[in-house]
Design an enzyme around this catalytic site. Structure first.
Site, PDB file in Angstrom:
ATOM      1  N   SER A 286     -20.465 -23.274  36.850  1.00  0.00           N
ATOM      2  CA  SER A 286     -22.008 -23.499  37.299  1.00  0.00           C
ATOM      3  C   SER A 286     -22.478 -21.806  37.473  1.00  0.00           C
ATOM      4  O   SER A 286     -21.696 -21.071  37.735  1.00  0.00           O
ATOM      5  CB  SER A 286     -21.755 -23.972  38.885  1.00  0.00           C
ATOM      6  OG  SER A 286     -23.016 -23.789  39.724  1.00  0.00           O
ATOM      7  N   LYS A 292     -16.885 -23.586  40.781  1.00  0.00           N
ATOM      8  CA  LYS A 292     -17.051 -24.896  39.938  1.00  0.00           C
ATOM      9  C   LYS A 292     -16.480 -24.872  38.620  1.00  0.00           C
ATOM     10  O   LYS A 292     -16.492 -23.822  37.732  1.00  0.00           O
ATOM     11  CB  LYS A 292     -18.366 -25.202  39.760  1.00  0.00           C
ATOM     12  CG  LYS A 292     -19.092 -25.493  41.198  1.00  0.00           C
ATOM     13  CD  LYS A 292     -19.044 -26.579  41.787  1.00  0.00           C
ATOM     14  CE  LYS A 292     -19.959 -27.505  40.741  1.00  0.00           C
ATOM     15  NZ  LYS A 292     -20.087 -28.808  41.450  1.00  0.00           N
ATOM     16  N   ASN A 294     -16.728 -27.762  35.681  1.00  0.00           N
ATOM     17  CA  ASN A 294     -17.380 -29.172  35.787  1.00  0.00           C
ATOM     18  C   ASN A 294     -16.900 -30.053  34.664  1.00  0.00           C
ATOM     19  O   ASN A 294     -16.562 -29.449  33.614  1.00  0.00           O
ATOM     20  CB  ASN A 294     -18.793 -29.185  35.711  1.00  0.00           C
ATOM     21  CG  ASN A 294     -19.393 -28.298  37.094  1.00  0.00           C
ATOM     22  OD1 ASN A 294     -18.819 -28.732  38.251  1.00  0.00           O
ATOM     23  ND2 ASN A 294     -20.466 -27.724  36.737  1.00  0.00           N
ATOM     24  N   GLN A 331     -37.565 -49.725   7.788  1.00  0.00           N
ATOM     25  CA  GLN A 331     -37.495 -48.285   7.851  1.00  0.00           C
ATOM     26  C   GLN A 331     -36.940 -47.646   9.030  1.00  0.00           C
ATOM     27  O   GLN A 331     -36.385 -46.576   8.928  1.00  0.00           O
ATOM     28  CB  GLN A 331     -38.917 -47.493   7.190  1.00  0.00           C
ATOM     29  CG  GLN A 331     -38.659 -45.998   7.171  1.00  0.00           C
ATOM     30  CD  GLN A 331     -39.899 -45.412   6.088  1.00  0.00           C
ATOM     31  OE1 GLN A 331     -40.044 -46.031   4.883  1.00  0.00           O
ATOM     32  NE2 GLN A 331     -40.701 -44.580   6.718  1.00  0.00           N
TER      33      GLN A 331
HETATM   34  N1  ARG Z   1     -38.099 -45.825   3.006  1.00  0.00           N
HETATM   35  C1  ARG Z   1     -38.094 -47.484   2.774  1.00  0.00           C
HETATM   36  C2  ARG Z   1     -37.121 -47.850   3.981  1.00  0.00           C
HETATM   37  O1  ARG Z   1     -36.375 -47.271   4.749  1.00  0.00           O
HETATM   38  C3  ARG Z   1     -37.655 -47.893   1.209  1.00  0.00           C
HETATM   39  C4  ARG Z   1     -37.918 -49.198   1.171  1.00  0.00           C
HETATM   40  C5  ARG Z   1     -39.643 -49.127   0.764  1.00  0.00           C
HETATM   41  N2  ARG Z   1     -40.154 -50.351   0.163  1.00  0.00           N
HETATM   42  C6  ARG Z   1     -41.350 -50.677   0.008  1.00  0.00           C
HETATM   43  N3  ARG Z   1     -41.646 -51.657  -0.430  1.00  0.00           N
HETATM   44  N4  ARG Z   1     -42.307 -49.849   0.758  1.00  0.00           N
HETATM   45  O2  ARG Z   1     -37.022 -49.249   4.212  1.00  0.00           O
END
Ligand code: ARG
Length: 468
Positions: A286, A292, A294, A331
Protein backbone atom coordinates in the site's frame (compact mmCIF):
# COMPACT_ATOMS: atom_id res chain seq x y z
CA UNK A 1 -0.71 12.56 -46.67
CA UNK A 2 -4.28 13.84 -47.20
CA UNK A 3 -7.40 11.81 -46.50
CA UNK A 4 -7.89 10.92 -50.17
CA UNK A 5 -4.33 9.68 -50.59
CA UNK A 6 -4.46 7.22 -47.71
CA UNK A 7 -3.27 3.75 -48.59
CA UNK A 8 -6.08 1.78 -50.17
CA UNK A 9 -8.46 4.73 -50.30
CA UNK A 10 -10.40 5.23 -53.47
CA UNK A 11 -9.69 1.70 -54.70
CA UNK A 12 -11.80 -0.48 -52.49
CA UNK A 13 -11.93 -4.11 -53.57
CA UNK A 14 -15.70 -3.64 -53.80
CA UNK A 15 -15.56 -0.09 -55.19
CA UNK A 16 -17.03 -0.79 -58.63
CA UNK A 17 -20.63 -0.15 -57.68
CA UNK A 18 -20.00 3.06 -55.76
CA UNK A 19 -20.24 6.57 -57.11
CA UNK A 20 -18.56 8.37 -54.20
CA UNK A 21 -15.84 7.48 -51.70
CA UNK A 22 -16.73 6.20 -48.24
CA UNK A 23 -17.29 8.89 -45.65
CA UNK A 24 -14.12 9.21 -43.57
CA UNK A 25 -15.90 8.57 -40.29
CA UNK A 26 -17.85 5.64 -41.70
CA UNK A 27 -14.59 4.16 -42.89
CA UNK A 28 -13.26 4.27 -39.36
CA UNK A 29 -16.56 3.16 -37.88
CA UNK A 30 -16.88 0.06 -40.05
CA UNK A 31 -13.23 -1.00 -40.04
CA UNK A 32 -12.16 -4.02 -38.04
CA UNK A 33 -8.50 -4.21 -39.02
CA UNK A 34 -7.51 -2.65 -35.70
CA UNK A 35 -8.43 -5.87 -33.96
CA UNK A 36 -8.88 -8.57 -36.60
CA UNK A 37 -5.30 -8.24 -37.89
CA UNK A 38 -4.65 -10.66 -35.09
CA UNK A 39 -6.11 -13.30 -37.44
CA UNK A 40 -3.41 -12.82 -40.09
CA UNK A 41 -1.85 -16.25 -39.65
CA UNK A 42 -5.18 -18.04 -39.88
CA UNK A 43 -6.26 -15.85 -42.80
CA UNK A 44 -3.11 -16.71 -44.74
CA UNK A 45 -3.35 -20.42 -43.93
CA UNK A 46 -6.98 -20.44 -45.12
CA UNK A 47 -6.06 -18.62 -48.32
CA UNK A 48 -3.20 -21.00 -49.08
CA UNK A 49 -5.49 -24.03 -48.66
CA UNK A 50 -8.12 -22.34 -50.82
CA UNK A 51 -5.61 -21.54 -53.58
CA UNK A 52 -4.25 -25.11 -53.61
CA UNK A 53 -7.77 -26.46 -53.84
CA UNK A 54 -8.63 -24.12 -56.73
CA UNK A 55 -5.54 -25.32 -58.60
CA UNK A 56 -6.48 -28.99 -58.06
CA UNK A 57 -9.96 -28.19 -59.34
CA UNK A 58 -8.45 -26.61 -62.44
CA UNK A 59 -9.88 -23.16 -61.60
CA UNK A 60 -6.38 -21.72 -61.13
CA UNK A 61 -3.27 -22.62 -63.08
CA UNK A 62 -0.52 -24.39 -61.13
CA UNK A 63 1.81 -21.43 -61.62
CA UNK A 64 -0.87 -19.01 -60.46
CA UNK A 65 -1.44 -21.03 -57.31
CA UNK A 66 2.29 -21.21 -56.70
CA UNK A 67 2.63 -17.44 -57.04
CA UNK A 68 -0.27 -16.95 -54.62
CA UNK A 69 1.17 -19.32 -52.03
CA UNK A 70 4.63 -17.76 -52.24
CA UNK A 71 3.14 -14.28 -52.15
CA UNK A 72 1.11 -15.08 -49.06
CA UNK A 73 4.10 -16.60 -47.31
CA UNK A 74 6.12 -13.49 -48.06
CA UNK A 75 3.31 -11.34 -46.67
CA UNK A 76 3.26 -13.41 -43.50
CA UNK A 77 6.99 -12.74 -43.14
CA UNK A 78 6.39 -9.03 -43.69
CA UNK A 79 3.74 -8.95 -40.99
CA UNK A 80 5.91 -10.86 -38.55
CA UNK A 81 8.84 -8.56 -39.21
CA UNK A 82 6.59 -5.55 -38.54
CA UNK A 83 7.05 -4.36 -42.10
CA UNK A 84 3.42 -4.67 -43.20
CA UNK A 85 1.50 -1.44 -43.63
CA UNK A 86 -2.03 -1.98 -42.33
CA UNK A 87 -4.66 0.27 -43.82
CA UNK A 88 -7.97 1.21 -42.26
CA UNK A 89 -9.29 2.11 -45.70
CA UNK A 90 -8.95 -1.56 -46.57
CA UNK A 91 -11.33 -2.32 -43.71
CA UNK A 92 -10.23 -5.67 -42.40
CA UNK A 93 -7.45 -8.22 -42.26
CA UNK A 94 -8.81 -10.07 -45.30
CA UNK A 95 -8.79 -7.14 -47.70
CA UNK A 96 -5.48 -5.81 -46.38
CA UNK A 97 -3.74 -9.08 -47.15
CA UNK A 98 -5.50 -9.56 -50.48
CA UNK A 99 -4.64 -6.04 -51.62
CA UNK A 100 -1.01 -6.54 -50.68
CA UNK A 101 -0.96 -9.85 -52.55
CA UNK A 102 -2.19 -8.16 -55.69
CA UNK A 103 0.39 -5.44 -55.19
CA UNK A 104 3.11 -8.08 -54.94
CA UNK A 105 2.16 -10.65 -57.60
CA UNK A 106 -0.30 -8.84 -59.86
CA UNK A 107 -2.94 -10.66 -61.95
CA UNK A 108 -2.77 -14.03 -60.18
CA UNK A 109 -3.46 -12.30 -56.87
CA UNK A 110 -6.77 -11.04 -58.23
CA UNK A 111 -7.91 -14.64 -58.70
CA UNK A 112 -7.49 -15.79 -55.09
CA UNK A 113 -10.96 -14.69 -54.07
CA UNK A 114 -12.62 -16.93 -56.70
CA UNK A 115 -15.35 -19.09 -55.19
CA UNK A 116 -15.05 -17.50 -51.78
CA UNK A 117 -16.43 -14.58 -49.77
CA UNK A 118 -15.21 -12.74 -46.74
CA UNK A 119 -18.19 -14.30 -45.01
CA UNK A 120 -16.90 -17.87 -45.15
CA UNK A 121 -13.34 -16.57 -44.91
CA UNK A 122 -13.83 -14.79 -41.60
CA UNK A 123 -15.79 -17.68 -40.10
CA UNK A 124 -12.91 -19.97 -41.06
CA UNK A 125 -10.28 -17.64 -39.62
CA UNK A 126 -12.08 -17.28 -36.30
CA UNK A 127 -12.57 -21.02 -35.97
CA UNK A 128 -8.89 -21.68 -36.69
CA UNK A 129 -7.91 -19.04 -34.17
CA UNK A 130 -10.23 -20.33 -31.49
CA UNK A 131 -9.09 -23.90 -31.98
CA UNK A 132 -5.55 -22.83 -31.11
CA UNK A 133 -6.72 -20.66 -28.24
CA UNK A 134 -8.60 -23.63 -26.77
CA UNK A 135 -5.52 -25.84 -27.02
CA UNK A 136 -3.40 -23.20 -25.31
CA UNK A 137 -5.95 -22.64 -22.57
CA UNK A 138 -6.40 -26.35 -21.92
CA UNK A 139 -2.64 -26.81 -21.61
CA UNK A 140 -2.49 -23.96 -19.10
CA UNK A 141 -5.36 -25.44 -17.08
CA UNK A 142 -3.51 -28.77 -17.00
CA UNK A 143 -0.44 -26.98 -15.63
CA UNK A 144 -2.51 -25.48 -12.83
CA UNK A 145 -4.03 -28.89 -12.14
CA UNK A 146 -0.53 -30.40 -11.85
CA UNK A 147 0.29 -27.80 -9.22
CA UNK A 148 -2.86 -28.74 -7.32
CA UNK A 149 -2.07 -32.45 -7.40
CA UNK A 150 1.46 -31.74 -6.16
CA UNK A 151 -0.01 -29.77 -3.26
CA UNK A 152 -2.58 -32.48 -2.58
CA UNK A 153 0.08 -35.14 -2.32
CA UNK A 154 2.31 -33.05 -0.13
CA UNK A 155 -0.53 -31.95 2.15
CA UNK A 156 -2.56 -35.15 2.24
CA UNK A 157 -2.30 -35.23 6.06
CA UNK A 158 -2.56 -31.51 6.76
CA UNK A 159 -5.73 -30.85 8.71
CA UNK A 160 -7.76 -27.70 8.22
CA UNK A 161 -11.33 -26.76 9.03
CA UNK A 162 -13.85 -27.56 6.34
CA UNK A 163 -16.60 -24.95 6.09
CA UNK A 164 -20.26 -24.71 5.26
CA UNK A 165 -21.84 -21.25 5.44
CA UNK A 166 -18.23 -20.16 6.09
CA UNK A 167 -18.66 -21.60 9.60
CA UNK A 168 -16.34 -24.37 10.74
CA UNK A 169 -18.10 -27.62 9.87
CA UNK A 170 -15.86 -30.68 9.92
CA UNK A 171 -12.13 -31.18 9.62
CA UNK A 172 -10.82 -31.89 6.14
CA UNK A 173 -7.34 -32.29 4.78
CA UNK A 174 -5.75 -29.47 2.81
CA UNK A 175 -4.96 -31.99 0.09
CA UNK A 176 -8.62 -32.86 -0.18
CA UNK A 177 -9.47 -29.20 -0.60
CA UNK A 178 -6.90 -28.86 -3.41
CA UNK A 179 -8.42 -31.83 -5.18
CA UNK A 180 -11.85 -30.19 -5.02
CA UNK A 181 -10.34 -27.36 -7.05
CA UNK A 182 -8.77 -29.94 -9.35
CA UNK A 183 -12.20 -31.44 -10.10
CA UNK A 184 -13.72 -28.09 -11.02
CA UNK A 185 -10.88 -27.47 -13.45
CA UNK A 186 -11.10 -30.99 -14.84
CA UNK A 187 -14.69 -30.34 -15.87
CA UNK A 188 -13.65 -27.00 -17.38
CA UNK A 189 -10.95 -28.72 -19.40
CA UNK A 190 -13.42 -31.37 -20.57
CA UNK A 191 -15.99 -28.73 -21.50
CA UNK A 192 -13.37 -26.97 -23.64
CA UNK A 193 -12.43 -30.22 -25.37
CA UNK A 194 -16.08 -30.81 -26.18
CA UNK A 195 -16.51 -27.24 -27.41
CA UNK A 196 -13.45 -27.69 -29.65
CA UNK A 197 -15.19 -30.44 -31.62
CA UNK A 198 -17.91 -28.02 -32.68
CA UNK A 199 -15.38 -25.23 -33.35
CA UNK A 200 -13.33 -27.48 -35.59
CA UNK A 201 -15.70 -27.48 -38.59
CA UNK A 202 -14.87 -25.87 -41.94
CA UNK A 203 -17.13 -23.03 -43.24
CA UNK A 204 -15.07 -22.35 -46.41
CA UNK A 205 -17.00 -23.23 -49.55
CA UNK A 206 -20.16 -21.61 -48.20
CA UNK A 207 -18.98 -18.44 -49.95
CA UNK A 208 -21.27 -15.46 -49.30
CA UNK A 209 -24.22 -17.59 -48.19
CA UNK A 210 -25.42 -19.96 -50.89
CA UNK A 211 -22.27 -21.81 -51.89
CA UNK A 212 -20.34 -21.25 -55.10
CA UNK A 213 -20.70 -22.18 -58.75
CA UNK A 214 -17.05 -23.30 -58.88
CA UNK A 215 -16.23 -26.99 -58.36
CA UNK A 216 -14.80 -26.63 -54.84
CA UNK A 217 -13.39 -29.58 -52.93
CA UNK A 218 -14.28 -28.72 -49.37
CA UNK A 219 -13.06 -32.04 -47.99
CA UNK A 220 -9.59 -31.25 -49.34
CA UNK A 221 -9.55 -27.82 -47.71
CA UNK A 222 -10.74 -29.33 -44.43
CA UNK A 223 -7.89 -31.84 -44.48
CA UNK A 224 -5.33 -29.15 -45.33
CA UNK A 225 -6.45 -27.03 -42.39
CA UNK A 226 -6.96 -29.86 -39.90
CA UNK A 227 -10.74 -29.47 -39.64
CA UNK A 228 -12.56 -32.58 -38.49
CA UNK A 229 -15.69 -31.87 -40.52
CA UNK A 230 -17.15 -29.66 -43.22
CA UNK A 231 -20.11 -27.41 -42.34
CA UNK A 232 -23.22 -29.02 -43.82
CA UNK A 233 -25.22 -25.92 -44.62
CA UNK A 234 -23.84 -22.82 -46.29
CA UNK A 235 -26.31 -20.38 -44.68
CA UNK A 236 -25.55 -21.71 -41.24
CA UNK A 237 -21.81 -21.86 -41.88
CA UNK A 238 -21.42 -18.14 -42.56
CA UNK A 239 -23.88 -16.85 -40.02
CA UNK A 240 -23.76 -18.65 -36.70
CA UNK A 241 -21.35 -17.75 -33.96
CA UNK A 242 -22.70 -20.24 -31.46
CA UNK A 243 -19.24 -21.83 -31.28
CA UNK A 244 -17.87 -18.55 -29.96
CA UNK A 245 -20.75 -18.26 -27.51
CA UNK A 246 -20.09 -21.80 -26.36
CA UNK A 247 -16.43 -21.01 -25.82
CA UNK A 248 -17.33 -17.87 -23.87
CA UNK A 249 -19.66 -19.96 -21.71
CA UNK A 250 -16.81 -22.41 -21.03
CA UNK A 251 -14.47 -19.52 -20.25
CA UNK A 252 -17.08 -17.89 -18.00
CA UNK A 253 -17.56 -21.12 -16.06
CA UNK A 254 -13.81 -21.48 -15.73
CA UNK A 255 -13.56 -17.89 -14.47
CA UNK A 256 -16.36 -18.55 -11.99
CA UNK A 257 -14.29 -21.43 -10.62
CA UNK A 258 -11.12 -19.36 -10.54
CA UNK A 259 -13.01 -16.62 -8.68
CA UNK A 260 -14.00 -19.13 -5.99
CA UNK A 261 -10.40 -20.23 -5.60
CA UNK A 262 -9.37 -16.57 -5.58
CA UNK A 263 -11.86 -15.75 -2.85
CA UNK A 264 -10.53 -18.54 -0.64
CA UNK A 265 -6.94 -17.43 -1.18
CA UNK A 266 -7.90 -13.88 -0.23
CA UNK A 267 -9.62 -15.09 2.93
CA UNK A 268 -6.93 -17.58 3.86
CA UNK A 269 -4.15 -15.04 3.47
CA UNK A 270 -5.87 -12.50 5.75
CA UNK A 271 -4.56 -12.00 9.29
CA UNK A 272 -7.85 -13.36 10.62
CA UNK A 273 -7.44 -16.74 8.91
CA UNK A 274 -3.68 -16.82 8.50
CA UNK A 275 -3.79 -20.22 6.78
CA UNK A 276 -1.51 -19.34 3.89
CA UNK A 277 0.98 -16.75 2.83
CA UNK A 278 1.25 -15.75 -0.80
CA UNK A 279 4.73 -15.27 -2.20
CA UNK A 280 5.83 -11.62 -2.01
CA UNK A 281 6.42 -11.43 -5.73
CA UNK A 282 2.71 -12.07 -6.34
CA UNK A 283 1.56 -9.31 -3.99
CA UNK A 284 1.82 -5.56 -3.76
CA UNK A 285 1.95 -3.08 -0.93
CA UNK A 286 0.00 0.00 0.00
CA UNK A 287 1.23 3.51 -0.74
CA UNK A 288 0.05 4.70 2.69
CA UNK A 289 -0.04 1.70 5.05
CA UNK A 290 3.47 0.31 5.43
CA UNK A 291 2.35 -3.00 6.97
CA UNK A 292 0.17 -4.05 4.04
CA UNK A 293 0.75 -6.96 1.72
CA UNK A 294 -2.23 -7.24 -0.57
CA UNK A 295 -3.36 -10.37 -2.41
CA UNK A 296 -3.67 -8.52 -5.72
CA UNK A 297 -3.35 -11.51 -8.00
CA UNK A 298 -6.30 -13.47 -6.58
CA UNK A 299 -8.31 -10.26 -6.26
CA UNK A 300 -7.71 -9.40 -9.90
CA UNK A 301 -8.61 -12.90 -11.01
CA UNK A 302 -11.83 -12.58 -9.01
CA UNK A 303 -12.52 -9.23 -10.65
CA UNK A 304 -11.69 -10.35 -14.16
CA UNK A 305 -14.41 -12.99 -13.94
CA UNK A 306 -16.83 -10.10 -14.46
CA UNK A 307 -15.24 -9.20 -17.75
CA UNK A 308 -15.56 -12.68 -19.14
CA UNK A 309 -19.18 -13.01 -17.97
CA UNK A 310 -19.80 -9.74 -19.80
CA UNK A 311 -18.27 -11.08 -23.01
CA UNK A 312 -20.58 -14.08 -22.90
CA UNK A 313 -23.54 -11.75 -22.52
CA UNK A 314 -22.26 -9.55 -25.37
CA UNK A 315 -21.92 -12.49 -27.75
CA UNK A 316 -25.34 -13.88 -26.93
CA UNK A 317 -26.88 -10.49 -27.47
CA UNK A 318 -25.04 -9.90 -30.71
CA UNK A 319 -26.35 -13.16 -32.14
CA UNK A 320 -29.89 -12.84 -30.84
CA UNK A 321 -32.58 -12.37 -33.49
CA UNK A 322 -30.13 -12.07 -36.39
CA UNK A 323 -31.84 -13.17 -39.59
CA UNK A 324 -29.96 -15.57 -41.85
CA UNK A 325 -27.37 -15.35 -43.15
CA UNK A 326 -24.27 -13.17 -42.50
CA UNK A 327 -24.80 -9.75 -40.95
CA UNK A 328 -22.19 -7.16 -40.15
CA UNK A 329 -23.19 -7.52 -36.49
CA UNK A 330 -20.90 -10.53 -36.48
CA UNK A 331 -17.86 -8.34 -36.83
CA UNK A 332 -18.48 -7.50 -33.18
CA UNK A 333 -17.71 -11.10 -32.16
CA UNK A 334 -13.95 -10.69 -32.22
CA UNK A 335 -13.14 -8.32 -29.39
CA UNK A 336 -15.19 -10.16 -26.75
CA UNK A 337 -13.93 -13.50 -28.00
CA UNK A 338 -10.26 -12.46 -28.02
CA UNK A 339 -10.52 -10.83 -24.62
CA UNK A 340 -12.38 -13.77 -23.07
CA UNK A 341 -9.65 -16.13 -24.29
CA UNK A 342 -6.77 -13.85 -23.27
CA UNK A 343 -8.23 -13.09 -19.86
CA UNK A 344 -9.00 -16.71 -19.01
CA UNK A 345 -5.56 -17.80 -20.06
CA UNK A 346 -3.76 -15.10 -18.10
CA UNK A 347 -5.76 -15.87 -14.98
CA UNK A 348 -5.03 -19.59 -15.15
CA UNK A 349 -1.39 -18.81 -15.75
CA UNK A 350 -1.22 -16.53 -12.73
CA UNK A 351 -2.53 -19.27 -10.46
CA UNK A 352 -0.38 -21.97 -12.03
CA UNK A 353 2.71 -19.83 -11.41
CA UNK A 354 1.72 -18.82 -7.89
CA UNK A 355 0.30 -21.93 -6.23
CA UNK A 356 3.50 -23.99 -6.05
CA UNK A 357 4.95 -21.20 -3.88
CA UNK A 358 2.13 -20.96 -1.39
CA UNK A 359 3.41 -21.11 2.21
CA UNK A 360 1.05 -22.93 4.59
CA UNK A 361 0.65 -22.30 8.30
CA UNK A 362 -0.37 -25.82 9.29
CA UNK A 363 -0.57 -24.97 12.98
CA UNK A 364 -3.05 -22.15 12.34
CA UNK A 365 -5.26 -24.42 10.28
CA UNK A 366 -5.22 -27.13 12.96
CA UNK A 367 -6.02 -24.62 15.64
CA UNK A 368 -8.93 -23.20 13.62
CA UNK A 369 -10.38 -26.69 13.17
CA UNK A 370 -9.97 -27.45 16.88
CA UNK A 371 -11.60 -24.25 18.05
CA UNK A 372 -14.61 -24.65 15.80
CA UNK A 373 -15.92 -27.94 17.28
CA UNK A 374 -15.15 -29.55 13.97
CA UNK A 375 -15.41 -33.02 15.50
CA UNK A 376 -18.95 -32.61 16.89
CA UNK A 377 -20.35 -34.80 14.10
CA UNK A 378 -17.78 -37.44 14.98
CA UNK A 379 -19.10 -37.51 18.55
CA UNK A 380 -22.66 -37.90 17.25
CA UNK A 381 -21.56 -40.71 14.93
CA UNK A 382 -19.79 -42.34 17.89
CA UNK A 383 -23.04 -42.32 19.87
CA UNK A 384 -24.90 -43.80 16.90
CA UNK A 385 -22.40 -46.65 16.82
CA UNK A 386 -23.17 -47.17 20.52
CA UNK A 387 -26.87 -47.56 19.69
CA UNK A 388 -28.21 -44.00 20.14
CA UNK A 389 -30.58 -42.90 17.34
CA UNK A 390 -28.95 -40.15 15.27
CA UNK A 391 -31.49 -37.43 16.15
CA UNK A 392 -30.95 -38.06 19.88
CA UNK A 393 -27.20 -38.14 19.39
CA UNK A 394 -27.41 -34.78 17.59
CA UNK A 395 -29.29 -33.27 20.54
CA UNK A 396 -26.84 -34.71 23.10
CA UNK A 397 -23.79 -33.36 21.28
CA UNK A 398 -25.48 -30.00 20.81
CA UNK A 399 -25.81 -29.70 24.59
CA UNK A 400 -22.18 -30.72 25.08
CA UNK A 401 -21.08 -28.05 22.60
CA UNK A 402 -23.09 -25.44 24.46
CA UNK A 403 -21.24 -26.31 27.66
CA UNK A 404 -17.92 -26.01 25.82
CA UNK A 405 -18.92 -22.59 24.52
CA UNK A 406 -19.69 -21.52 28.10
CA UNK A 407 -16.42 -22.88 29.40
CA UNK A 408 -14.38 -21.74 26.39
CA UNK A 409 -12.95 -25.19 25.80
CA UNK A 410 -12.97 -27.89 23.13
CA UNK A 411 -15.02 -31.13 23.23
CA UNK A 412 -11.82 -33.15 23.60
CA UNK A 413 -10.99 -31.11 26.71
CA UNK A 414 -14.12 -32.15 28.63
CA UNK A 415 -13.33 -34.78 31.28
CA UNK A 416 -14.87 -38.21 30.74
CA UNK A 417 -17.17 -37.74 33.74
CA UNK A 418 -18.61 -34.56 32.25
CA UNK A 419 -19.13 -36.22 28.86
CA UNK A 420 -20.82 -39.18 30.55
CA UNK A 421 -23.19 -36.67 32.13
CA UNK A 422 -24.59 -36.18 28.60
CA UNK A 423 -24.76 -39.89 27.77
CA UNK A 424 -23.77 -42.96 29.73
CA UNK A 425 -22.83 -44.72 26.54
CA UNK A 426 -19.74 -42.53 26.26
CA UNK A 427 -16.58 -44.42 27.18
CA UNK A 428 -12.84 -43.79 27.36
CA UNK A 429 -12.53 -44.58 23.62
CA UNK A 430 -14.44 -41.37 22.77
CA UNK A 431 -11.22 -39.35 22.74
CA UNK A 432 -10.03 -41.20 19.65
CA UNK A 433 -12.92 -39.85 17.60
CA UNK A 434 -12.58 -36.37 19.05
CA UNK A 435 -9.13 -35.86 17.59
CA UNK A 436 -8.82 -34.12 14.24
CA UNK A 437 -6.66 -36.92 12.83
CA UNK A 438 -9.23 -39.50 13.92
CA UNK A 439 -12.00 -37.50 12.31
CA UNK A 440 -10.38 -37.19 8.88
CA UNK A 441 -9.02 -40.75 8.92
CA UNK A 442 -12.55 -42.03 9.56
CA UNK A 443 -13.81 -40.65 6.25
CA UNK A 444 -12.07 -43.42 4.45
CA UNK A 445 -14.04 -44.10 1.31
CA UNK A 446 -13.93 -43.06 -2.32
CA UNK A 447 -14.27 -39.27 -2.42
CA UNK A 448 -13.64 -38.90 1.33
CA UNK A 449 -11.07 -36.71 3.06
CA UNK A 450 -8.94 -39.43 4.73
CA UNK A 451 -5.23 -38.97 3.85
CA UNK A 452 -5.17 -42.46 2.36
CA UNK A 453 -8.03 -41.52 0.03
CA UNK A 454 -6.46 -38.19 -0.86
CA UNK A 455 -3.26 -39.92 -1.94
CA UNK A 456 -5.20 -42.42 -4.03
CA UNK A 457 -7.30 -39.62 -5.57
CA UNK A 458 -4.12 -37.67 -6.38
CA UNK A 459 -2.72 -40.71 -8.20
CA UNK A 460 -5.90 -41.04 -10.22
CA UNK A 461 -5.88 -37.30 -10.92
CA UNK A 462 -2.39 -37.55 -12.40
CA UNK A 463 -3.47 -40.41 -14.62
CA UNK A 464 -6.44 -38.35 -15.84
CA UNK A 465 -4.12 -35.48 -16.70
CA UNK A 466 -1.86 -37.82 -18.63
CA UNK A 467 -4.86 -39.19 -20.51
CA UNK A 468 -5.23 -35.72 -22.05
N1 ARG B 1 -14.70 -7.90 -41.11
C1 ARG B 1 -15.84 -8.71 -41.36
C2 ARG B 1 -16.23 -9.49 -40.10
O1 ARG B 1 -15.46 -9.51 -39.21
C3 ARG B 1 -15.53 -9.71 -42.45
C4 ARG B 1 -16.73 -10.14 -43.21
C5 ARG B 1 -17.35 -9.01 -43.89
N2 ARG B 1 -18.31 -9.42 -44.85
C6 ARG B 1 -19.09 -8.55 -45.44
N3 ARG B 1 -19.93 -9.02 -46.31
N4 ARG B 1 -19.07 -7.28 -45.17
O2 ARG B 1 -17.28 -10.07 -39.98
Amino acid sequence: MGEGEKKGAGRKPWGGRFAEPTDAFVERFTASVGFDRRLYRQDIAGSIAHARMLARAGVLGEDEARAIVEGLEAIRAEIEAGRFEWSEALEDVHMNIEARLIERIGEAGKKLHTGRSRNDQVATDVRLWLREAIDGLRAEIARLQEALVDLAEREAETVMPGFTHLQVAQPVTFGHHMLAWFEMLERDRARLADCRRRVNVLPLGAAALAGTSFPVDREFVARELGFEAVAENSLDAVSDRDFAIEFAACAATLMMHLSRMAEELVLWSSAQFGFVELPDRFCTGSSIMPQKKNPDVPELVRGKAGRVFGHLQALLTLMKAQPLAYNKDNQEDKEPLFDAADTARDCVRAFADMLPHLALDRERMREAARRGFATATDLADYLVRKGVPFRDAHEIVGRAVRLCVERGCDLAELPLETLRGFSERIGEDVYEVLTLEGSVAARDHLGGTAPRQVRAAARRARARLRAG
